[in-house]
Design an enzyme around this catalytic site. Structure first.
Site, PDB file in Angstrom:
ATOM      1  N   ARG A  16     -11.498 -11.410  13.391  1.00 50.90           N
ATOM      2  CA  ARG A  16     -10.744 -12.458  12.688  1.00 50.90           C
ATOM      3  C   ARG A  16     -10.045 -11.957  11.419  1.00 50.90           C
ATOM      4  NH1 ARG A  16     -15.664 -16.507  12.701  1.00 50.90           N
ATOM      5  NH2 ARG A  16     -16.704 -14.515  13.081  1.00 50.90           N
ATOM      6  N   GLN A  73     -24.153   2.394  17.049  1.00 48.47           N
ATOM      7  CA  GLN A  73     -24.329   1.399  18.122  1.00 48.47           C
ATOM      8  C   GLN A  73     -23.025   1.448  18.916  1.00 48.47           C
ATOM      9  OE1 GLN A  73     -24.059  -2.711  17.027  1.00 48.47           O
ATOM     10  NE2 GLN A  73     -25.337  -3.400  18.721  1.00 48.47           N
ATOM     11  N   ASN A 386      12.216  18.432 -18.960  1.00 42.81           N
ATOM     12  CA  ASN A 386      11.071  19.231 -18.506  1.00 42.81           C
ATOM     13  C   ASN A 386      11.268  19.843 -17.132  1.00 42.81           C
ATOM     14  OD1 ASN A 386      10.988  16.590 -17.428  1.00 42.81           O
ATOM     15  ND2 ASN A 386       8.828  16.797 -16.957  1.00 42.81           N
TER      16      ASN A 386
END
Ligand code: UD1
Ligand code: CA
Length: 456
Positions: A16, A73, A386
């Site tokens: 869901r 599982q 830079n």
């Protein structure tokens, strides 16, 4: 007291949620739901945590990491079947298994501890944690006998009309004594409405076999809220948010408007700090005392000292020291350290840089890959250049330098201590100590030029 081990069911798909991500990895309060459950199990005193995984097992396993043991599982045949998978890892274990679900992010470790203690004290073979719900639809119902003893649990889909009226529900949290639990699990069948092996049948069967089965009611029905949909996820988020904000307020933080403040559980804030509206504080963010944060501040993994004022600031993965004033409209990017008493004004970005004590970056400036000393004044519109298109280079501005407005500092370059830079300069070479660096076209005035131009 007997030993406690936690078994956390997290193999389901969470259909869901309509998500690629396994349900238990969806976050509440900035942390995966399963992590909340692991933390609660720790706080309850579990000596070991076993996590049952199935759907998207690897993702869940990665999140759990070293925190617990993983049991696969492979096929999800029901909650009873899930617990059966722990037979090997719990072989020889004599003590209590506390069964938890990975989709209950609001669990409170202290409450779980009380539940465990009540179970042990009662000497029951099994105890279920229950809650009263005005709308019990969808939950398993607790069936008690005339004396109030738990006889068993009936699932919604298997319940008759009378049982559906019961408002006491199964939270899905149990204390089960081992190895007895495994003896009963081995006898489960799946002849029920959902064709699953129900863990709930273990309690019904224990009762039928004359064993003591307890039911402890929790007052805090928020705590056991299970998340199945995105709507419930949002509900849990708002409960969690209130909890976090309440805790901070109880610890001495002022939160002007809790409804517009979003703080993750991991965040730490010192006393007498004031949080203004529309503030998001996330990750490992830590804020000191006497700060004013907000309005409109977002900090992700930011360390902030004491007495600092930030408004309209976005900072991430950086450090801001004491008595700094920053904002409005400041972006502080990773690997930046803003020193004490620094002032950062409007529309300034700082990245991978160190800014010394008392330095001012008041307006419209970009500082990247730089080491700026103490007492420096960067004029309006200063830019560190830079990046040459291939590599980043560093800019150094030493103590007490004064960089005039609209200056480009083309890195790598150094401005030595106490120097001045003329406004509008493009500095490409080192500026020596205590000198004036100026690099701009000389001004020329042509007298009378305007008059001639107008008369042409
Ligand atoms: C279960 C209980 C119900 C209780 C409710 C509380 C049973 C039969 N019913 O119902 O009484 O009121 O929880 O929320 O136990 N899971 C696995 N492997 C499986 C099946 C489930 O790991 O084969 C995990 C799911 O991922 C989930 C949890 O177990 O975390 C609960 O499973 P879910 O299918 O949501 O059970 P409910 O129908 O809600
Ligand atoms: Ca559920």
């Amino acid at each position: 007291m007997s030993e406690l081990r936690a078994v956390i069911l997290a193999a389901g798909k969470g259909t869901r949620m309509r998500s690629k991500l396994p349900k238990v990895l969806h976050k509440v309060g900035g942390k995966p739901m399963l992590q909340h459950v692991l933390d609660a199990a720790d706080a309850a005193g579990a000596a070991e945590k076993i996590v049952i995984v199935g759907h998207e097992a690897e993702l869940v396993e990665t999140m759990v990491g070293e925190q617990g043991r993983i049991v696969l599982q492979a096929e999800q045949l029901g909650t009873g079947h899930a617990v059966m998978q722990t037979k090997d890892v719990l072989a020889g274990f004599t003590g209590t298994a506390m069964i938890l679900c990975g989709d209950t992010p609001l669990l409170d470790g202290a409450e779980l501890k009380k539940f465990y203690e009540a179970h042990v004290q009662s000497g029951a073979a099994a105890t279920v944690l229950t809650a009263f719900m005005d709308n019990p639809f969808g939950y398993g119902r607790i069936v008690r006998d005339a004396d109030g003893n738990v006889q068993g649990i009936v699932e919604e889909k298997d319940a008759d009309a009378q049982q559906k009226l019961i408002k006491e529900i199964n939270t899905g949290i149990y204390c089960l004594e081992c190895p007895l639990m495994f003896d009963v699990l081995a006898t489960l069948t799946c002849d029920n409405a959902q064709g699953e092996y129900y863990l709930t049948d273990v309690l019904t069967k224990l009762n039928a076999a004359g064993k003591k089965v307890g039911g402890v009611v929790t007052e805090d029905s928020d705590m056991v809220m299970g998340i199945n949909s995105r709507r419930q996820l949002a509900e849990a988020e708002s409960v969690m948010r209130v909890r976090i904000l309440n805790r901070l307020m109880d610890d001495g933080v002022t939160i002007m408007d809790p409804a517009s403040t979003f703080i993750e559980g991991s965040v730490k804030i010192g006393r007498d700090t004031i949080i203004y509206p529309f503030t998001w504080l996330e990750g490992s963010t830590e804020i000191g005392e006497d700060c004013e944060i907000g309005p409109n501040v977002r900090l992700t993994n930011v360390e902030v000292g004491n007495g600092t004022h930030l408004q309209f600031v976005y900072g991430h993965d950086c450090k801001v020291c004491d008595e700094v004033t920053a904002g409005p409209y400041v972006h502080l990017r990773p690997d930046t350290v803003i020193g004490n008493k620094v002032k950062i004004g409007n529309f300034v970005e700082v990245k991978n840089s160190n800014i010394g004590i008392g330095t001012k970056l008041p307006h419209l400036t970009y500082i990247g890959d730089s080491d700026i000393g103490s007492g420096v004044n960067m004029g309006c519109g200063c830019i560190t250049v830079n990046y040459d298109g291939k590599k980043k280079h560093r800019t150094v501005v030493e103590d007490n330098a004064f960089v005039g407005c609209n200056t480009n500092l083309v890195a790598p370059v150094t401005v030595k201590a106490g120097s001045y830079i003329g406004a509008g300069s493009t500095i490409t070479k080192e500026v020596p100590e205590n000198s004036l660096g100026i690099a701009r076209a000389k001004q020329k005035n042509l007298e009378g030029w305007a008059e001639k131009y107008r008369n042409q």
